[in-house]
Enzyme design. Structure first.
Site, PDB file in Angstrom:
ATOM      1  N   SER A   1       0.896  -1.066   0.145  1.00  0.00           N
ATOM      2  CA  SER A   1      -0.047   0.085   0.174  1.00  0.00           C
ATOM      3  C   SER A   1       0.899   1.271  -0.082  1.00  0.00           C
ATOM      4  O   SER A   1       1.794   1.597  -1.135  1.00  0.00           O
ATOM      5  CB  SER A   1      -0.984   0.009   1.277  1.00  0.00           C
ATOM      6  OG  SER A   1      -2.190   0.892   1.074  1.00  0.00           O
TER       7      SER A   1
ATOM      8  N   ASP B   1      -9.755  -4.941  -5.002  1.00  0.00           N
ATOM      9  CA  ASP B   1      -9.006  -3.864  -4.372  1.00  0.00           C
ATOM     10  C   ASP B   1      -9.424  -2.804  -5.215  1.00  0.00           C
ATOM     11  O   ASP B   1      -9.577  -2.626  -6.533  1.00  0.00           O
ATOM     12  CB  ASP B   1      -7.503  -4.024  -4.631  1.00  0.00           C
ATOM     13  CG  ASP B   1      -6.934  -2.865  -3.652  1.00  0.00           C
ATOM     14  OD1 ASP B   1      -7.334  -1.883  -3.219  1.00  0.00           O
ATOM     15  OD2 ASP B   1      -5.509  -2.958  -3.701  1.00  0.00           O
TER      16      ASP B   1
ATOM     17  N   HIS C   1      -7.825  -5.389  -0.383  1.00  0.00           N
ATOM     18  CA  HIS C   1      -6.693  -4.518  -0.160  1.00  0.00           C
ATOM     19  C   HIS C   1      -6.230  -5.087   1.136  1.00  0.00           C
ATOM     20  O   HIS C   1      -6.986  -5.217   1.937  1.00  0.00           O
ATOM     21  CB  HIS C   1      -6.896  -3.164  -0.098  1.00  0.00           C
ATOM     22  CG  HIS C   1      -5.891  -2.064   0.024  1.00  0.00           C
ATOM     23  ND1 HIS C   1      -5.221  -1.862  -0.930  1.00  0.00           N
ATOM     24  CD2 HIS C   1      -5.307  -1.632   1.161  1.00  0.00           C
ATOM     25  CE1 HIS C   1      -4.037  -1.147  -0.536  1.00  0.00           C
ATOM     26  NE2 HIS C   1      -4.228  -0.751   0.822  1.00  0.00           N
TER      27      HIS C   1
END
Length: 345
Positions: A185, A287, A317
């Site tokens: 991320s 995601d 995610h």
């Protein structure tokens, strides 16, 4: 403006507030930005980060056969790192320098979910891992995390060159000619942006590759996955939370087409000028970042950069650290196997 992320990161995580919100508002003024359960920013600049994920010590179960320790990298900025060193018979081990996620605004190398994931990754891949705890926004907006990442690399280089006695417990086992940058991320964003800046600063340290897990990029124009999955409750990131993270992390006056957020804002030709490391990108099917990640991989390929990617089916995610479902566990094992093969090249 108040925004909301999913009610809880996973069904097993519960927020236990340790403050009285009325008292905070009385002392610090009203909340101007909020991602529910994760961060509140008050009008006077005061920031609250409830401990939705517990922070843990470096202690690990002996069965993992991994030694873990915390070491300060920069006393001025209080940048530190958590080390993972497998107890194995290999003479030298590759080194993975890792940056945690959290939208640049939350998260820690001491979060239990990262501690568990990286300990497993270290023993599975048989690699050393240095998990960097960088400064957070909005108190330290970009490029502060990039600066911390670069300082961490230079610190590693200095341990190699000067062979400090206090570092020999890990340096004597480290293959400094096989160093990888990685993150998930926002941490993947940091790894990428640090990789674009290193140049010759690290010689004789040798970087071999870049591993980006669900890299946190953005842009003013929405992708299909952002529009269609923008308010998904099955993933640890939704569109309103994503936008809030970028408002808090980017420099004042910057929008989501700033190159730190959107590396494709000026087209793929800008990537052609970079001397990027061979790159592995791990993408999650559900995601909101899926399409943006795929566009990034496509642009890297068109720019002549070496890139490979994998789309992990049926997961969202941050599944590898936050989800306890059977499919997530299976996909996490697949991801670790792919990272292992990438690092062996």
């Amino acid at each position: 403006m108040r925004t909301k992320v999913m009610a809880a990161l996973t069904s097993s995580l519960r927020l236990s507030p340790q403050y009285n919100s009325k008292d905070y508002e009385q002392h610090h003024g009203f909340v101007v930005e909020e991602i529910e359960g994760l961060i509140k920013v008050h009008i006077d600049g005061h920031v609250e980060r409830p401990q939705i994920v517990p922070c843990v010590t470096p202690a690990l179960s002996p069965e993992l056969n991994v030694i873990s320790r915390d070491i300060v990298i920069d006393h001025v900025t209080n940048t530190w790192a958590r080390f993972y060193v497998p107890i194995c018979h290999k003479q030298k081990l590759p080194l993975l320098i890792y940056f945690h996620g959290g939208g640049f605004c939350v998260g820690s190398a001491a979060w239990s979910c990262y501690h568990e994931f990286l300990a497993r990754l270290s023993t599975t891949v048989e690699c050393m891992i240095i998990s960097v705890n960088y400064r957070l926004a909005p108190e330290n907006p970009l490029p502060a995390p990039y600066d911390d990442g670069l300082k961490a690399l230079i610190w590693v280089k200095n341990q190699m060159i000067y062979n400090y006695e206090a570092s020999k417990w890990w340096t004597k086992k480290c293959n400094f000619s096989s160093v990888f940058l990685a993150g998930d991320s926002a941490g993947a964003n940091i790894a990428y942006n640090v990789a674009t800046k290193v140049g010759a600063k690290l010689r004789p340290l040798s970087l071999k590759g870049l591993i980006l897990i669900q890299p946190f990029f953005g842009g003013e124009v929405r992708t299909v996955s952002e529009k269609c999955m923008g308010q998904s409750h099955g993933s640890a990131l939704n569109l309103t939370a994503s936008d809030a993270y970028w408002r808090l992390a980017l420099p004042s006056g910057a929008d989501r087409d700033h190159p730190w957020c959107n590396p494709l804002a000026k087209g793929y030709m800008t990537l052609k000028e970079l001397k990027l490391l061979p790159t592995l990108v791990c993408i999650s099917e559900t995601d909101i970042l899926k399409d943006r990640n795929l566009e990034f991989c496509d642009a890297l390929g068109k720019a002549g950069q070496r890139v490979e990617y994998v789309v992990y089916k049926g997961v969202g995610h941050a599944f590898q650290i936050l989800s306890k479902s059977q499919v997530s566990k299976s996909r996490t094992n697949e991801m670790m196997a792919r990272i292992n093969s990438f690092m062996a090249l």
